[in-house]
Motif scaffolding. Sequence first.
Motif, PDB file in Angstrom:
ATOM      1  N   LYS A 177      -9.669  -0.926   2.852  1.00  0.00           N
ATOM      2  CA  LYS A 177     -10.434  -0.536   4.043  1.00  0.00           C
ATOM      3  C   LYS A 177      -9.509  -0.389   5.253  1.00  0.00           C
ATOM      4  CE  LYS A 177     -14.278  -2.020   6.916  1.00  0.00           C
ATOM      5  NZ  LYS A 177     -15.256  -3.054   7.211  1.00  0.00           N
ATOM      6  N   GLU A 178      -8.596  -1.332   5.433  1.00  0.00           N
ATOM      7  CA  GLU A 178      -7.697  -1.302   6.577  1.00  0.00           C
ATOM      8  C   GLU A 178      -6.733  -0.108   6.511  1.00  0.00           C
ATOM      9  OE1 GLU A 178      -5.052  -4.375   9.222  1.00  0.00           O
ATOM     10  OE2 GLU A 178      -5.275  -4.823   7.087  1.00  0.00           O
TER      11      GLU A 178
ATOM     12  N   CYS B 214      -5.083   5.521   8.075  1.00  0.00           N
ATOM     13  CA  CYS B 214      -4.931   6.940   7.748  1.00  0.00           C
ATOM     14  C   CYS B 214      -5.794   7.807   8.654  1.00  0.00           C
ATOM     15  CB  CYS B 214      -5.298   7.194   6.288  1.00  0.00           C
ATOM     16  SG  CYS B 214      -4.113   6.507   5.127  1.00  0.00           S
ATOM     17  N   GLU B 215      -7.038   7.415   8.830  1.00  0.00           N
ATOM     18  CA  GLU B 215      -7.957   8.192   9.654  1.00  0.00           C
ATOM     19  C   GLU B 215      -7.538   8.187  11.120  1.00  0.00           C
ATOM     20  OE1 GLU B 215     -10.692  10.007   8.687  1.00  0.00           O
ATOM     21  OE2 GLU B 215     -10.240   9.578   6.591  1.00  0.00           O
ATOM     22  N   THR B 216      -6.886   7.110  11.557  1.00  0.00           N
ATOM     23  CA  THR B 216      -6.516   6.959  12.961  1.00  0.00           C
ATOM     24  C   THR B 216      -5.144   7.550  13.277  1.00  0.00           C
ATOM     25  OG1 THR B 216      -7.786   4.908  13.042  1.00  0.00           O
ATOM     26  CG2 THR B 216      -6.217   5.271  14.818  1.00  0.00           C
ATOM     27  N   LEU B 217      -4.159   7.359  12.385  1.00  0.00           N
ATOM     28  CA  LEU B 217      -2.786   7.718  12.725  1.00  0.00           C
ATOM     29  C   LEU B 217      -1.998   8.415  11.617  1.00  0.00           C
ATOM     30  CD1 LEU B 217      -0.295   7.418  14.683  1.00  0.00           C
ATOM     31  CD2 LEU B 217       0.151   5.264  13.500  1.00  0.00           C
ATOM     32  N   LEU B 218      -2.080   7.930  10.404  1.00  0.00           N
ATOM     33  CA  LEU B 218      -1.137   8.346   9.365  1.00  0.00           C
ATOM     34  C   LEU B 218      -1.364   9.761   8.838  1.00  0.00           C
ATOM     35  CD1 LEU B 218      -0.866   5.006   7.349  1.00  0.00           C
ATOM     36  CD2 LEU B 218       0.584   5.825   9.224  1.00  0.00           C
ATOM     37  N   ALA B 219      -2.587  10.255   8.920  1.00  0.00           N
ATOM     38  CA  ALA B 219      -2.895  11.600   8.425  1.00  0.00           C
ATOM     39  C   ALA B 219      -3.657  12.376   9.487  1.00  0.00           C
ATOM     40  CB  ALA B 219      -3.725  11.521   7.146  1.00  0.00           C
TER      41      ALA B 219
ATOM     42  N   THR C 269      -6.405  14.480   9.573  1.00  0.00           N
ATOM     43  CA  THR C 269      -7.462  14.777   8.606  1.00  0.00           C
ATOM     44  C   THR C 269      -8.084  16.159   8.780  1.00  0.00           C
ATOM     45  OG1 THR C 269      -9.068  13.580   9.976  1.00  0.00           O
ATOM     46  CG2 THR C 269      -7.976  12.343   8.211  1.00  0.00           C
ATOM     47  N   VAL C 270      -7.701  16.874   9.826  1.00  0.00           N
ATOM     48  CA  VAL C 270      -8.160  18.251   9.963  1.00  0.00           C
ATOM     49  C   VAL C 270      -7.468  19.137   8.934  1.00  0.00           C
ATOM     50  CG1 VAL C 270      -8.230  20.256  11.518  1.00  0.00           C
ATOM     51  CG2 VAL C 270      -8.684  17.961  12.421  1.00  0.00           C
ATOM     52  N   ILE C 271      -6.162  18.890   8.707  1.00  0.00           N
ATOM     53  CA  ILE C 271      -5.401  19.752   7.802  1.00  0.00           C
ATOM     54  C   ILE C 271      -4.791  19.005   6.621  1.00  0.00           C
ATOM     55  CG2 ILE C 271      -4.848  21.463   9.576  1.00  0.00           C
ATOM     56  CD1 ILE C 271      -2.004  20.183   9.697  1.00  0.00           C
ATOM     57  N   GLU C 272      -4.922  17.673   6.595  1.00  0.00           N
ATOM     58  CA  GLU C 272      -4.297  16.884   5.537  1.00  0.00           C
ATOM     59  C   GLU C 272      -5.314  16.005   4.799  1.00  0.00           C
ATOM     60  OE1 GLU C 272       0.195  16.038   7.187  1.00  0.00           O
ATOM     61  OE2 GLU C 272      -1.424  14.832   8.052  1.00  0.00           O
ATOM     62  N   ASP C 273      -5.059  15.815   3.525  1.00  0.00           N
ATOM     63  CA  ASP C 273      -5.774  14.838   2.707  1.00  0.00           C
ATOM     64  C   ASP C 273      -4.801  13.689   2.414  1.00  0.00           C
ATOM     65  OD1 ASP C 273      -8.275  16.113   2.429  1.00  0.00           O
ATOM     66  OD2 ASP C 273      -7.499  17.366   0.797  1.00  0.00           O
ATOM     67  N   TYR C 274      -5.350  12.595   1.919  1.00  0.00           N
ATOM     68  CA  TYR C 274      -4.486  11.466   1.576  1.00  0.00           C
ATOM     69  C   TYR C 274      -5.091  10.671   0.435  1.00  0.00           C
ATOM     70  CZ  TYR C 274      -7.842   8.744   4.331  1.00  0.00           C
ATOM     71  OH  TYR C 274      -8.992   8.165   4.806  1.00  0.00           O
TER      72      TYR C 274
ATOM     73  N   ALA D   5       0.857  -1.186   0.000  1.00  0.00           N
ATOM     74  CA  ALA D   5       0.000   0.000   0.000  1.00  0.00           C
ATOM     75  C   ALA D   5       0.889   1.231   0.000  1.00  0.00           C
ATOM     76  CB  ALA D   5      -0.897   0.009   1.222  1.00  0.00           C
ATOM     77  N   ILE D   6       0.549   2.170  -0.859  1.00  0.00           N
ATOM     78  CA  ILE D   6       1.254   3.444  -0.910  1.00  0.00           C
ATOM     79  C   ILE D   6       0.274   4.533  -0.510  1.00  0.00           C
ATOM     80  CG2 ILE D   6       2.477   5.090  -2.369  1.00  0.00           C
ATOM     81  CD1 ILE D   6       3.293   2.658  -4.104  1.00  0.00           C
ATOM     82  N   VAL D   7       0.611   5.243   0.556  1.00  0.00           N
ATOM     83  CA  VAL D   7      -0.228   6.317   1.073  1.00  0.00           C
ATOM     84  C   VAL D   7       0.511   7.633   0.833  1.00  0.00           C
ATOM     85  CG1 VAL D   7      -1.352   7.283   3.110  1.00  0.00           C
ATOM     86  CG2 VAL D   7      -1.141   4.786   2.876  1.00  0.00           C
ATOM     87  N   ASN D   8      -0.133   8.554   0.150  1.00  0.00           N
ATOM     88  CA  ASN D   8       0.397   9.904  -0.044  1.00  0.00           C
ATOM     89  C   ASN D   8      -0.417  10.863   0.808  1.00  0.00           C
ATOM     90  OD1 ASN D   8       2.497   9.583  -2.138  1.00  0.00           O
ATOM     91  ND2 ASN D   8       0.782   8.788  -3.315  1.00  0.00           N
TER      92      ASN D   8
END
Length: 80
Positions: free
Chosen positions: A56-57, A62-67, A69-74, A3-6
């Motif tokens: 899904k995982e 991302c929603e929990t740790l990686l981003a 989401t207040v100021i970042e998109d992914y 998985a690649i998350v930007n």
Amino acid sequence: MKAIVNVYLKEGVLDPQGKTVHHALDSLGFKGVNDVRVGKQIVLDLEADSLHEAQKEVEEMCETLLANTVIEDYTVEIAP
């Protein structure tokens, strides 16, 4: 699976690192750059039964740790 998350700042959020890079590029003679936004890329090696399950995982990660989401998109890209 891989998985690649930007992760990147949302439009309208000040990006001082991007401005610094933009200024440096301009100083080095790269005049065709209109704007720079700096983000991060996270590469995950996953075990999952399906692409749907992996997607899904990773989105939950991302929603929990990686981003922030207040100021970042992914974006998430899953490759088998």
